[in-house]
Design an enzyme around this catalytic site. Structure first.
Site, mmCIF file in Angstrom:
data_model
loop_
_atom_site.group_PDB
_atom_site.id
_atom_site.type_symbol
_atom_site.label_atom_id
_atom_site.label_comp_id
_atom_site.label_asym_id
_atom_site.label_seq_id
_atom_site.Cartn_x
_atom_site.Cartn_y
_atom_site.Cartn_z
ATOM 1 N N GLU A 1 0.758 -1.131 -0.144
ATOM 2 C CA GLU A 1 -0.218 -0.161 0.104
ATOM 3 C C GLU A 1 0.926 1.209 0.264
ATOM 4 O O GLU A 1 1.651 1.772 1.002
ATOM 5 C CB GLU A 1 -0.488 -0.081 1.177
ATOM 6 C CG GLU A 1 -2.042 1.035 1.558
ATOM 7 C CD GLU A 1 -2.350 1.079 2.665
ATOM 8 O OE1 GLU A 1 -2.896 2.332 3.342
ATOM 9 O OE2 GLU A 1 -2.942 -0.151 3.282
ATOM 10 N N ASP B 1 -4.621 10.424 9.239
ATOM 11 C CA ASP B 1 -2.837 10.548 10.084
ATOM 12 C C ASP B 1 -2.565 10.422 11.095
ATOM 13 O O ASP B 1 -2.707 11.757 11.310
ATOM 14 C CB ASP B 1 -2.385 9.839 8.863
ATOM 15 C CG ASP B 1 -2.579 9.137 7.329
ATOM 16 O OD1 ASP B 1 -2.374 8.251 7.393
ATOM 17 O OD2 ASP B 1 -2.552 10.169 6.579
ATOM 18 N N TYR C 1 -11.817 -2.408 3.599
ATOM 19 C CA TYR C 1 -10.751 -1.490 5.385
ATOM 20 C C TYR C 1 -11.548 -1.192 6.086
ATOM 21 O O TYR C 1 -12.092 -0.596 6.423
ATOM 22 C CB TYR C 1 -9.699 -1.017 4.120
ATOM 23 C CG TYR C 1 -8.476 0.418 5.057
ATOM 24 C CD1 TYR C 1 -8.631 0.425 6.433
ATOM 25 C CD2 TYR C 1 -7.898 0.192 3.848
ATOM 26 C CE1 TYR C 1 -7.277 0.758 7.143
ATOM 27 C CE2 TYR C 1 -6.177 0.790 5.144
ATOM 28 C CZ TYR C 1 -6.815 0.961 6.565
ATOM 29 O OH TYR C 1 -5.703 1.373 7.572
#
Length: 273
Positions: A55, A66, A178
């Site tokens: 990824e 993040d 995911y």
């Protein structure tokens, strides 16, 4: 090196299921610590024989999903001159022995041009894309562009996603789904979130035949083993790898680390049996 189109995600996960092992999905930020070095790092992870899916993060200046480790990697990459064109150039040079997917943010895709972005994915051998901040309801044009270019659009679901919405979203997911393991942002954690097994069970039920990989906070072989033993089809490890890169880990050290993670996807099956 030229861009050899690698296997599809569905083929890789089918292979892993036949072998009764989980997938190791390894994340790095493209351009960190520099574009040239990130190409070498990406290829070394592929060549390790331990990474099932690679990824690649396409840097965006405001990566809201993040945590500090990846935010700092993004800052380093952008300062080193990383951009979307370079991302495709790097991707095209990889010797693709495993599926390669992108993780990025919608502004990157929108600014590049949706049609152009996914055409470039197809040409450079990117087989799947995750867009961290694109709501399901606003993703129809992206999903269509993916379908037009034979690129899997990988949807994200979280512990906050209720069962009905999870079914709606994952009915459209391709390649794999995911599942975010925790509320909050990416980053290494000492332990997995409580309640993740219940969320994973819901995601697996909603996804049907689509594999479910779990990410956020998975930072060592024990976490990988736990996630796979709970029934996940794959474990996604990012911040722990990016942190090693930031600390100047050698190719050998990075490869040894991902091999330890991959071994954890196999050991679980032996214990279960």
């Amino acid at each position: 090196m030229t861009s050899r189109i690698n296997m599809k995600l569905s083929e890789k996960f089918a292979e892993l299921r036949r072998n009764e092992e989980g997938a190791l999905v390894a994340y790095i930020t493209l351009g960190d610590p520099s574009p040239v070095e990130s190409l070498a790092i990406a290829q070394s992870l592929i060549d390790s024989g331990a990474v099932d899916v690679l990824e690649l993060g396409v840097p965006f200046s405001d990566p809201i999903a993040d945590g500090p480790v990846i935010q700092n990697a993004v800052d380093r990459a952008l300062r080193a001159g990383m951009n979307t064109d370079l991302a495709f150039e790097i991707s095209a040079q990889l010797d693709k022995k495993v599926p390669i997917v992108y993780l990025t943010y919608y502004n990157i895709v929108l600014q590049y041009g949706i049609k152009r972005f996914f055409e470039a994915c197809q040409k450079s051998g990117i087989v799947g894309v995750i867009i961290a901040d694109l709501p399901y309801e606003e993703g129809a044009e992206v999903r269509q562009a993916c379908a037009d270019n034979d690129v899997d659009y990988i949807h994200i679901v979280t512990p906050n996603t209720n069962a009905e919405r999870m079914r709606m979203i994952l009915a459209e997911s391709a390649g794999f789904a995911y599942l975010v393991s925790t509320r909050g942002v990416t980053g290494k954690r000492a332990s997995l979130s409580t309640g993740i097994k219940e969320v994973l069970d819901r995601a697996k039920a909603a996804a049907g035949e689509t594999p479910v990989a779990v990410g956020f906070g998975i930072s060592g072989p024990d976490h990988v083993a736990d996630i796979i033993s709970m029934g996940a089809d794959g474990a996604i490890v990012g911040s722990a790898i990016v942190d090693l890169i930031a600390k100047g880990a050698t190719t050998e050290e990075l490869q040894a680390y991902v091999r330890s993670l991959k071994q954890a996807t196999r050991a679980v099956k032996a214990v279960v049996e």
